[in-house]
Design a protein around this motif. Structure first.
Motif, PDB file in Angstrom:
ATOM      1  N   CYS A  19       0.840  -1.200   0.000  1.00 30.38           N
ATOM      2  CA  CYS A  19       0.000   0.000   0.000  1.00 30.38           C
ATOM      3  C   CYS A  19       0.875   1.250   0.000  1.00 30.38           C
ATOM      4  CB  CYS A  19      -0.906  -0.001   1.234  1.00 30.38           C
ATOM      5  SG  CYS A  19      -1.916   1.492   1.380  1.00 30.38           S
ATOM      6  N   ILE A  20       0.538   2.184  -0.878  1.00 28.82           N
ATOM      7  CA  ILE A  20       1.277   3.445  -0.962  1.00 28.82           C
ATOM      8  C   ILE A  20       0.447   4.616  -0.428  1.00 28.82           C
ATOM      9  CG2 ILE A  20       2.759   2.723  -2.872  1.00 28.82           C
ATOM     10  CD1 ILE A  20       0.826   4.218  -4.774  1.00 28.82           C
ATOM     11  N   GLY A  21      -0.703   4.295   0.158  1.00 27.39           N
ATOM     12  CA  GLY A  21      -1.500   5.332   0.802  1.00 27.39           C
ATOM     13  C   GLY A  21      -2.141   6.314  -0.149  1.00 27.39           C
ATOM     14  N   SER A  22      -2.455   5.862  -1.350  1.00 25.65           N
ATOM     15  CA  SER A  22      -3.065   6.776  -2.325  1.00 25.65           C
ATOM     16  C   SER A  22      -4.449   7.236  -1.879  1.00 25.65           C
ATOM     17  CB  SER A  22      -3.181   6.088  -3.687  1.00 25.65           C
ATOM     18  OG  SER A  22      -4.164   5.069  -3.637  1.00 25.65           O
ATOM     19  N   GLY A  23      -5.091   6.419  -1.088  1.00 21.29           N
ATOM     20  CA  GLY A  23      -6.412   6.781  -0.574  1.00 21.29           C
ATOM     21  C   GLY A  23      -7.557   6.502  -1.522  1.00 21.29           C
ATOM     22  N   CYS A  25      -8.942   3.758  -2.399  1.00 21.82           N
ATOM     23  CA  CYS A  25      -9.894   2.763  -1.907  1.00 21.82           C
ATOM     24  C   CYS A  25     -10.826   3.368  -0.854  1.00 21.82           C
ATOM     25  CB  CYS A  25      -9.156   1.560  -1.349  1.00 21.82           C
ATOM     26  SG  CYS A  25      -8.024   1.938   0.001  1.00 21.82           S
ATOM     27  N   LEU A  35      -8.066   5.155   5.885  1.00 22.36           N
ATOM     28  CA  LEU A  35      -6.624   5.277   6.046  1.00 22.36           C
ATOM     29  C   LEU A  35      -6.318   5.396   7.530  1.00 22.36           C
ATOM     30  CD1 LEU A  35      -5.495   7.689   3.171  1.00 22.36           C
ATOM     31  CD2 LEU A  35      -5.696   5.198   3.168  1.00 22.36           C
ATOM     32  N   ALA A  41      -4.019   1.975   4.077  1.00 21.32           N
ATOM     33  CA  ALA A  41      -5.393   1.483   4.115  1.00 21.32           C
ATOM     34  C   ALA A  41      -5.571   0.421   5.197  1.00 21.32           C
ATOM     35  CB  ALA A  41      -5.759   0.893   2.765  1.00 21.32           C
ATOM     36  N   CYS A  65      -7.047  -0.583  -7.106  1.00 20.85           N
ATOM     37  CA  CYS A  65      -5.862  -0.250  -6.302  1.00 20.85           C
ATOM     38  C   CYS A  65      -4.638  -0.283  -7.218  1.00 20.85           C
ATOM     39  CB  CYS A  65      -5.685  -1.255  -5.168  1.00 20.85           C
ATOM     40  SG  CYS A  65      -4.100  -1.045  -4.315  1.00 20.85           S
ATOM     41  N   PRO A  66      -3.865   0.804  -7.263  1.00 19.08           N
ATOM     42  CA  PRO A  66      -2.772   0.882  -8.241  1.00 19.08           C
ATOM     43  C   PRO A  66      -1.634  -0.097  -7.976  1.00 19.08           C
ATOM     44  CG  PRO A  66      -2.731   2.785  -6.776  1.00 19.08           C
ATOM     45  CD  PRO A  66      -4.017   2.051  -6.493  1.00 19.08           C
ATOM     46  N   VAL A  67      -1.562  -0.637  -6.778  1.00 22.11           N
ATOM     47  CA  VAL A  67      -0.450  -1.546  -6.467  1.00 22.11           C
ATOM     48  C   VAL A  67      -0.938  -2.938  -6.057  1.00 22.11           C
ATOM     49  CG1 VAL A  67       1.165   0.288  -5.883  1.00 22.11           C
ATOM     50  CG2 VAL A  67      -0.344  -0.633  -4.111  1.00 22.11           C
ATOM     51  N   LEU A  70      -4.933  -4.860  -2.265  1.00 21.92           N
ATOM     52  CA  LEU A  70      -6.186  -5.299  -1.626  1.00 21.92           C
ATOM     53  C   LEU A  70      -6.614  -6.654  -2.157  1.00 21.92           C
ATOM     54  CD1 LEU A  70      -8.163  -1.957  -1.920  1.00 21.92           C
ATOM     55  CD2 LEU A  70      -7.012  -2.861   0.104  1.00 21.92           C
TER      56      LEU A  70
HETATM   57  S1  SF4 Z   1      -5.952   2.122  -3.184  1.00 28.47           S
HETATM   58 FE1  SF4 Z   1      -4.323   0.603  -2.721  1.00 28.47          FE
HETATM   59  S2  SF4 Z   1      -2.465   1.829  -2.471  1.00 28.47           S
HETATM   60 FE2  SF4 Z   1      -4.201   3.231  -2.333  1.00 28.47          FE
HETATM   61  S3  SF4 Z   1      -4.624   3.392  -0.115  1.00 28.47           S
HETATM   62 FE3  SF4 Z   1      -5.940   1.767  -0.958  1.00 28.47          FE
HETATM   63  S4  SF4 Z   1      -4.775  -0.144  -0.645  1.00 28.47           S
HETATM   64 FE4  SF4 Z   1      -3.343   1.556  -0.444  1.00 28.47          FE
END
Ligand code: SF4
Length: 85
Positions: A19-23, A25, A35, A41, A65-67, A70
């Motif tokens: 998770c890179i914390g993009s927010g 999700c 978050l 997340a 989710c870009p990475v 999830l």
């Molecule tokens: S969308 Fe993916 S990367 Fe972004 S906060 Fe959620 S789990 Fe983390």
């Protein structure tokens, strides 16, 4: 089974190493994911333990989710629902 909207309780798992914390999700599924204080997340309580309904927003959050941090699992069977392996 037709694969249509039969209610199945799901839990959400977050790979915090990814998770890179993009927010994204938390925006797509605010009732399912938030978050935390570290900016990563985390599922709200019912989706972390016990399971709750799979909503469209949650399915979208997992899909986009870009990475790929999830994953959805069956609350009862434990098997992975999405993303497909
Ligand atoms: S969308 Fe993916 S990367 Fe972004 S906060 Fe959620 S789990 Fe983390």
């Amino acid at each position: 089974m037709t694969g249509s909207a039969e209610a199945e309780a799901v839990v959400v798992r977050v790979d915090r190493g990814r998770c890179i914390g993009s927010g994204m999700c938390a925006l797509s599924a605010p009732g399912s994911l938030v978050l935390d204080a570290d900016g990563l997340a985390q599922p709200v309580a019912e989706y972390a333990d016990g399971g709750a309904e799979l909503t469209d927003g949650l399915a979208e959050a997992v899909e986009f989710c870009p990475v790929e941090a999830l994953a959805l699992h069956s609350a009862r069977g434990g098997y992975r629902i999405a993303p497909a392996e």
